[in-house]
Write a protein that holds these residues in place. Structure first.
Motif, short mmCIF file in Angstrom:
data_model
loop_
_atom_site.label_atom_id
_atom_site.label_comp_id
_atom_site.label_asym_id
_atom_site.label_seq_id
_atom_site.Cartn_x
_atom_site.Cartn_y
_atom_site.Cartn_z
N TRP A 245 8.54 27.86 15.03
CA TRP A 245 9.78 27.74 14.27
C TRP A 245 10.31 29.11 13.83
O TRP A 245 11.52 29.28 13.63
CB TRP A 245 9.57 26.84 13.05
N GLN A 246 9.41 30.08 13.67
CA GLN A 246 9.83 31.42 13.25
C GLN A 246 10.67 32.11 14.32
O GLN A 246 11.31 33.15 14.05
CB GLN A 246 8.62 32.28 12.89
N ASP A 247 10.72 31.55 15.53
CA ASP A 247 11.53 32.12 16.60
C ASP A 247 12.94 31.53 16.63
O ASP A 247 13.60 31.54 17.68
CB ASP A 247 10.85 31.89 17.95
N PHE A 248 13.40 31.03 15.51
CA PHE A 248 14.72 30.39 15.46
C PHE A 248 15.85 31.37 15.75
O PHE A 248 16.95 30.97 16.13
CB PHE A 248 14.95 29.76 14.07
N ASP A 249 15.63 32.67 15.53
CA ASP A 249 16.71 33.66 15.65
C ASP A 249 16.61 34.37 16.99
O ASP A 249 15.90 35.37 17.12
CB ASP A 249 16.65 34.66 14.50
N GLY A 250 17.30 33.85 17.97
CA GLY A 250 17.36 34.50 19.28
C GLY A 250 18.60 35.33 19.45
O GLY A 250 18.88 35.83 20.55
N GLY A 251 19.39 35.46 18.36
CA GLY A 251 20.62 36.23 18.42
C GLY A 251 21.71 35.51 19.19
O GLY A 251 21.53 34.41 19.72
N VAL A 252 22.86 36.17 19.25
CA VAL A 252 24.01 35.62 19.97
C VAL A 252 23.69 35.49 21.47
O VAL A 252 24.24 34.64 22.17
CB VAL A 252 25.24 36.49 19.74
N GLU A 253 22.74 36.31 21.94
CA GLU A 253 22.37 36.29 23.35
C GLU A 253 21.84 34.92 23.79
O GLU A 253 21.85 34.60 24.98
CB GLU A 253 21.30 37.35 23.62
N LYS A 254 21.37 34.13 22.83
CA LYS A 254 20.88 32.78 23.15
C LYS A 254 21.93 31.96 23.89
O LYS A 254 21.60 31.11 24.73
CB LYS A 254 20.46 32.08 21.85
N LEU A 255 23.20 32.23 23.61
CA LEU A 255 24.27 31.41 24.17
C LEU A 255 24.60 31.74 25.62
O LEU A 255 25.19 30.92 26.34
CB LEU A 255 25.53 31.55 23.32
N GLN A 437 18.92 18.46 23.79
CA GLN A 437 18.13 17.46 24.50
C GLN A 437 16.97 17.02 23.62
O GLN A 437 16.52 17.74 22.72
CB GLN A 437 17.59 18.07 25.80
N ARG A 438 16.46 15.83 23.86
CA ARG A 438 15.35 15.30 23.08
C ARG A 438 14.18 16.28 23.08
O ARG A 438 13.84 16.85 24.13
CB ARG A 438 14.92 13.96 23.69
N PHE A 439 13.63 16.49 21.91
CA PHE A 439 12.48 17.38 21.64
C PHE A 439 12.88 18.85 21.49
O PHE A 439 12.04 19.66 21.10
CB PHE A 439 11.37 17.28 22.69
N ASP A 440 14.13 19.22 21.78
CA ASP A 440 14.52 20.63 21.72
C ASP A 440 15.04 21.01 20.34
O ASP A 440 16.11 21.60 20.19
CB ASP A 440 15.58 20.93 22.80
N ASP A 441 14.28 20.69 19.32
CA ASP A 441 14.69 21.00 17.95
C ASP A 441 14.85 22.51 17.74
O ASP A 441 15.78 22.96 17.09
CB ASP A 441 13.66 20.44 16.97
N LEU A 442 13.91 23.28 18.27
CA LEU A 442 13.98 24.73 18.10
C LEU A 442 15.23 25.28 18.79
O LEU A 442 15.90 26.17 18.25
CB LEU A 442 12.72 25.39 18.67
N GLY A 443 15.57 24.75 19.95
CA GLY A 443 16.77 25.20 20.64
C GLY A 443 18.03 24.94 19.82
O GLY A 443 18.94 25.78 19.78
N VAL A 444 18.10 23.79 19.16
CA VAL A 444 19.25 23.49 18.31
C VAL A 444 19.33 24.51 17.17
O VAL A 444 20.42 25.01 16.84
CB VAL A 444 19.17 22.05 17.76
N LEU A 445 18.20 24.84 16.57
CA LEU A 445 18.20 25.86 15.53
C LEU A 445 18.65 27.21 16.08
O LEU A 445 19.41 27.94 15.42
CB LEU A 445 16.80 26.00 14.92
N GLN A 446 18.23 27.55 17.29
CA GLN A 446 18.62 28.83 17.88
C GLN A 446 20.12 28.90 18.16
O GLN A 446 20.76 29.93 17.91
CB GLN A 446 17.81 29.07 19.15
#
Length: 467
Positions: A245-255, A437-446
């Motif tokens: 969960w601490q990896d929630f911040d992938g920056g704008v580059e995540k997009l 997508q289902r189970f991608d909670d961390l991705g939604v946070l990112q």
């Protein structure tokens, strides 16, 4: 430094570690903030300053020893009425409930308290959580701090108002059709409805989830580290996964390179108001500028799906209310009684057909989202409505007309968040929903964190009258 009640959880924890702040002074600052706001907002239930300060003193002692008991030690927190805390009554927002003390902490409460969170108060909700407003026969009417004439939303009404008003950084709500995301959107805060089963809850139910309501994505990620721990009482919970969960911040580059669906028509219920549509389109435009591939989506919900789920919930409530003693039944909000009793004539086949729409909604949602990494949409088609109304339509036969964007992701078990993306001309917040997508909670946070970094500067948090 900002006022102590405004500080995010991660800032507080760093200050406790450095001994530049004490949980006692922070808790007292939050209690002072509540004292100024609460006569206007009425967001709290079981507000017990002495008990909160006792927890804060115990936390202070642990920090002075260099031995915090968990990752939230000393952070002020609120918990929604319907999440049991041991020894406390569980009114469920209604005067019809017998106020027996809960035998044990429900899983979300247990995880927060084990982690050292200071329980400042519980928060209010409408009767049985079946309204998207703060109207209750047990609690006083909850209001929105951005405009006291408006609702904070529901059913996590008090939690949304408390987060926006500065009742500490961490709040938890529950969501079965939008009850985290709607108040988060209307109060301008961040709310995450996790994948079904990601956060164990008791009792579990189809589509029901508990999740964080905070002012920032970072604080929600911090809460998820704790809330997602396993609990065998939830027979619908997912196998525990050690998500970073601490990896929630992938920056704008995540997009960059993400395929994002843009849904502007729910296919059912109320039409999207122009100010809301413009804000969502602008948010999608920012994502596109950051390298996402934004593709307009056709609606996948139908009015039959929404009506069927609504009728199924009415039948469940009708059966529950019929089991109450007459004087208890009369204590339930008349709007709820009218809504539930409207299906008293339903036959078995009609009821079965209504319940089938839960599955039909699930199938349609999963199919529509399969082509995308994430889907963005309004949280609701309108901003916050008048506080005294039980629903935007004020019509028990159209009670769910506003949840067309939120409810499909409860049924599909997909994670979905609300983050503020703008304001109406009258200054009311507008929520952007981000579903994964289902189970991608961390991705939604990112993705939410990426948008948080890109969006326009946010307006100052509201202040209590006379401040």
């Amino acid at each position: 430094m900002s006022d102590l009640h405004d500080l995010p959880a991660h800032t507080l924890l760093a200050a406790y570690r450095q001994r530049s702040l004490s949980p006692v002074e922070v808790t007292q600052a939050v209690l002072d903030r509540i004292a100024r706001w609460e006569p206007h907002l009425r967001a709290t239930y079981l507000l017990r300053p002495d008990a909160a300060l006792a927890q804060a003193r115990a936390s202070e002692t642990r920090w002075l020893r260099g031995a915090p008991c968990g990752p939230l030690d000393g952070v002020p927190t609120t918990i929604k009425d319907n999440i049991a805390t041991q020894g406390d009554p569980l009114p469920l927002g209604t005067a019809a409930t017998s106020l027996a003390p809960a035998a044990a902490h429900a899983p979300p409460a247990a995880r927060l308290l084990e982690a050292g969170a200071v329980l400042v108060s519980k928060t209010t909700m409408p009767d049985y959580g079946m309204l998207s407003s703060g109207l209750s026969t047990f609690h006083a009417l909850a209001r929105n701090p951005w405009d006291l004439r408006k609702t904070p939303g529901g059913s996590s009404a008090g939690a949304g108002a408390a987060a926006a008003a500065g009742y500490g950084p961490l709040h938890i709500g529950t969501d079965i059709g939008g009850s985290i995301r709607l108040p988060a959107g209307w109060c301008g805060v961040f709310g995450l409805k996790p994948s079904l089963g990601r956060v164990p809850i008791d009792p579990p139910y189809t589509g029901r989830a508990a999740g964080p309501m905070t002012r920032s994505v970072a604080d929600a990620a911090l809460m998820m580290q704790v809330l997602s721990k396993p609990d065998e009482r939830d027979c619908m919970s997912l196998p525990f996964e050690a998500i970073r969960w601490q990896d929630f911040d992938g920056g704008v580059e995540k997009l960059k390179g993400l395929r994002i669906g843009l849904l502007l028509d729910a296919g059912c219920g109320l039409s999207v108001e122009p100010e809301v549509r413009a804000a969502i389109e602008a948010a999608a435009g920012l994502m596109e500028q950051a390298g996402a591939i934004v593709v307009p989506m056709q609606p996948f919900m139908t009015q039959a799906m929404l009506d069927g789920m609504d009728h199924a919930w009415r039948m469940r409530s009708h059966v529950d209310l019929a089991a109450l003693a007459p004087e208890k039944r009369e204590a339930v909000l008349p709007y709820i009684r009218a809504w539930a009793d409207s299906v008293a004539h339903f036959s078995g086949p009609q009821t079965f057909a209504a319940y089938h729409q839960f599955h039909a909604t699930r199938v349609a949602t999963v199919k529509a989202c399969a082509a995308f990494d994430y889907v963005v949409s309004p949280v609701s088609s309108m901003p916050a409505f008048d506080a005294e109304l039980p629903s935007p339509t004020n019509d028990p036969l159209r009670a769910m007309a506003h949840i067309g964007f939120t409810v499909p992701f409860n049924m599909s078990e997909q994670p979905a968040a609300s983050i503020n993306c703008g304001y109406t001309a009258r200054g009311l917040p507008i929520g952007l929903q981000i579903a994964g997508q289902r189970f991608d909670d961390l991705g939604v946070l990112q993705v939410a964190r990426a948008f948080e970094l890109m969006r326009a500067p946010q307006r100052p948090w509201p202040e209590p009258p006379g401040a």
